[in-house]
Design an enzyme around this catalytic site. Structure first.
Site, PDB file in Angstrom:
ATOM      1  N   TYR A  72       5.900   3.889  27.291  1.00 16.94           N
ATOM      2  CA  TYR A  72       6.566   4.126  26.002  1.00 16.94           C
ATOM      3  C   TYR A  72       6.943   5.589  25.746  1.00 16.94           C
ATOM      4  O   TYR A  72       8.056   5.861  25.270  1.00 16.94           O
ATOM      5  CB  TYR A  72       5.738   3.536  24.851  1.00 16.94           C
TER       6      TYR A  72
ATOM      7  N   GLU B   7       2.090  -6.653  22.855  1.00 17.08           N
ATOM      8  CA  GLU B   7       2.135  -6.948  24.300  1.00 17.08           C
ATOM      9  C   GLU B   7       0.714  -7.042  24.868  1.00 17.08           C
ATOM     10  O   GLU B   7       0.431  -7.906  25.698  1.00 17.08           O
ATOM     11  CB  GLU B   7       2.997  -5.891  25.021  1.00 17.08           C
TER      12      GLU B   7
ATOM     13  N   GLY C 126      21.626 -22.826  34.696  1.00 19.55           N
ATOM     14  CA  GLY C 126      20.942 -22.953  33.395  1.00 19.55           C
ATOM     15  C   GLY C 126      20.131 -24.232  33.290  1.00 19.55           C
ATOM     16  O   GLY C 126      19.323 -24.413  32.376  1.00 19.55           O
TER      17      GLY C 126
ATOM     18  N   PHE D 202      19.921 -15.790  30.751  1.00 20.14           N
ATOM     19  CA  PHE D 202      19.413 -15.349  32.046  1.00 20.14           C
ATOM     20  C   PHE D 202      19.758 -13.864  32.214  1.00 20.14           C
ATOM     21  O   PHE D 202      20.325 -13.448  33.225  1.00 20.14           O
ATOM     22  CB  PHE D 202      20.023 -16.182  33.178  1.00 20.14           C
TER      23      PHE D 202
END
Ligand SMILES: Cc1cc2nc3c(=O)[nH]c(=O)nc-3n(C[C@H](O)[C@H](O)[C@H](O)COP(=O)(O)OP(=O)(O)OC[C@H]3O[C@@H](n4cnc5c(N)ncnc54)[C@H](O)[C@@H]3O)c2cc1C
Ligand code: HEM
Length: 398
Positions: free
Chosen positions: A95, A137, A274, A389
């Protein structure tokens, strides 16, 4: 959370970001990838070349600046970013690198307009956003690690089986080298492979294409023209190859129909590759008895993956109805319709009340059309779900 001064300084830059946001993020990526090779492996070069990565980040930064005084308005957008970062294994130490490069890019693109006060306000705002993402996270990493069969970081998997699904799509069955159990997943989620291709580390996401609960994870990879990883997987990953795999992630998941609408139909509409997460959804949902319309668009039969399996599921489960649409059929092909998945075709396939859960995925023009079709046909917006995607893109433009 922020001082009034920080809020007003950050908000004051919103109009500038609206016009310069993409220039800032493009410059930001250049700075970061040139000066910090340690994060380069996380970023997909094709997404930078197409500009989709810079647009996704610019969109997030802009939304953040515009809502800095009411961050709860962003809560809908954060889960996808968190899942994407967690899927790729982004860590707290990355970060500050992103933060420094972003501030430098803002300063260099905006020039004198970006005063020291503005940069300081942005620094404060970035830290707050980074703190939120890092904490969320870590929650995902911890949850993945603590569940049965779970793990954190990379785990080694062996290619146990390879199966061609069409002329272009190949399934790889992956089994853990340690022989241990497998973390469960929700249909629609994806894995991240960390590979070394020609001496360079690269990461790619692949949807899980089989039902959960099997002793393997199955991914199904389309060979992309000029694509680094897909061609490597097709040509250089025979049975026995060991791959490093990060745990399943993703917020595009098959949700059960609500208790008061158990019979609500599930509509899965896909184009090309897909189809992969929709296969997992179909495998999981077919035995539940829920009505399912499985609509798949392909160019022709040669590139139509999983047809035999979908036909078998439709034959075995009266609740499953398949509809195949080819735009350039070959002579021997037998699609249900030719051309594209139009609004008229969908109107016939959907029940009159349009009360369905509508999932779609495919190339961008296909997605724009399905999004517009779903809405104009009257499918409730909260029952429309899609995945990309690649980086998130705007569908409303259609
Ligand atoms: C959530 C998610 C799930 C996914 N699931 C699947 C799945 O189930 N199956 C599947 O097949 N794919 C899936 N993908 C896509 C997959 O992650 C890869 O993007 C895909 O396999 C292409 O990777 P590649 O390395 O082969 O191609 P890349 O090397 O990334 O190239 C992609 C394309 O861009 C072009 N390109 C590359 N670099 C440049 C450049 N510098 N300038 C211009 N053009 C360039 C290439 O020629 C190629 O046409 C998924 C992606 C996401 C985000
Ligand atoms: C506050 C800081 C950050 C914000 C606001 C942010 C925002 C975003 C957004 C909006 C996306 C696109 C998600 C999507 O596809 O829908 C994204 C993707 C991504 N982010 Fe971040 N991010 C931040 C920090 C980081 C850091 C520190 C890393 C470290 C390496 C990182 C790596 C990535 C990668 C690799 C992707 C995927 C890009 C792709 O698909 O090509 N991000 N991020």
């Amino acid at each position: 959370m922020f001082t009034d001064r920080t809020i007003s300084l950050v908000k004051a830059t919103v109009p500038l970001l609206q016009t310069q946001g993409e220039a800032i993020t493009t410059h930001f990526y250049r700075l970061m990838l040139t000066n910090h090779p340690e994060v380069k492996a996380f970023f997909n070069e094709a997404h930078q070349a197409s500009g989709t990565q810079a647009r996704a980040l610019a969109g997030a930064v802009l939304a953040f600046a515009a809502h800095i005084d009411r961050l709860e308005a962003l809560s809908g957008a954060l889960p996808r970013i968190i899942q994407k970062h967690a899927a790729l294994g982004v860590l707290p130490e990355h970060y500050p690198i992103v933060g420094r490069c972003l501030l430098q890019a803002i300063r260099e693109v905006l020039g004198e307009v970006a005063t020291d006060d503005i940069i300081a306000a942005w620094g404060e705002a970035y830290q707050a956003l980074a703190g939120m993402l890092i904490a969320a996270e870590e929650e995902v990493y911890r949850a993945n690690e603590q569940q049965p069969g779970g793990w954190r970081g990379a785990r080694r998997f062996r290619v146990a089986r390879r199966e061609a699904e069409s002329e272009l799509i190949l399934s790889l069955y992956l089994e853990p080298e340690d022989g241990g159990p497998l973390l469960g997943f929700t249909p629609g989620q994806y894995l991240t492979l960390v590979l070394n291709v020609d001496g360079e580390t690269v990461r790619r996401n692949y949807s899980l294409s089989d039902a959960p609960g099997k002793p393997w994870y199955r991914i199904s990879v389309k060979q992309e023209q000029g694509g680094r990883v897909s061609n490597w997987l097709h040509a250089q990953a025979p049975v026995g190859t060991v791959l490093e795999v990060l745990p399943p992630c993703g917020d595009f998941v098959l949700k059960p129909a609500p208790a008061q609408a158990q019979g609500r139909p599930l509509v899965l509409v896909t184009g090309g590759v897909g189809i992969t997460p929709a296969m997992s959804m179909l495998e999981a949902a077919a035995p539940t008895g829920r009505p399912i319309r499985f609509i798949h668009a392909a160019r022709h039969g040669g590139v139509h993956a999983f047809r035999a399996r979908v036909d078998a599921l439709a034959a075995a489960h009266a609740n499953v109805e398949a509809l195949y649409v080819y735009d350039t059929p070959r002579d021997a092909d037998r699609p249900h319709a030719t051309g594209f998945v139009t609004k008229e075709l969908l109107a016939q396939a959907l029940p009159a009340d349009r009360d369905v859960d509508f999932y779609f995925l495919g190339p961008k023009p296909f997605m724009q059309a399905m999004y517009a079709n779903g809405l104009t046909l009257g499918v409730p917006a909260q029952q429309i779900h899609y995945e990309f995607f690649g980086p998130l893109e705007e569908l409303r433009a259609a």
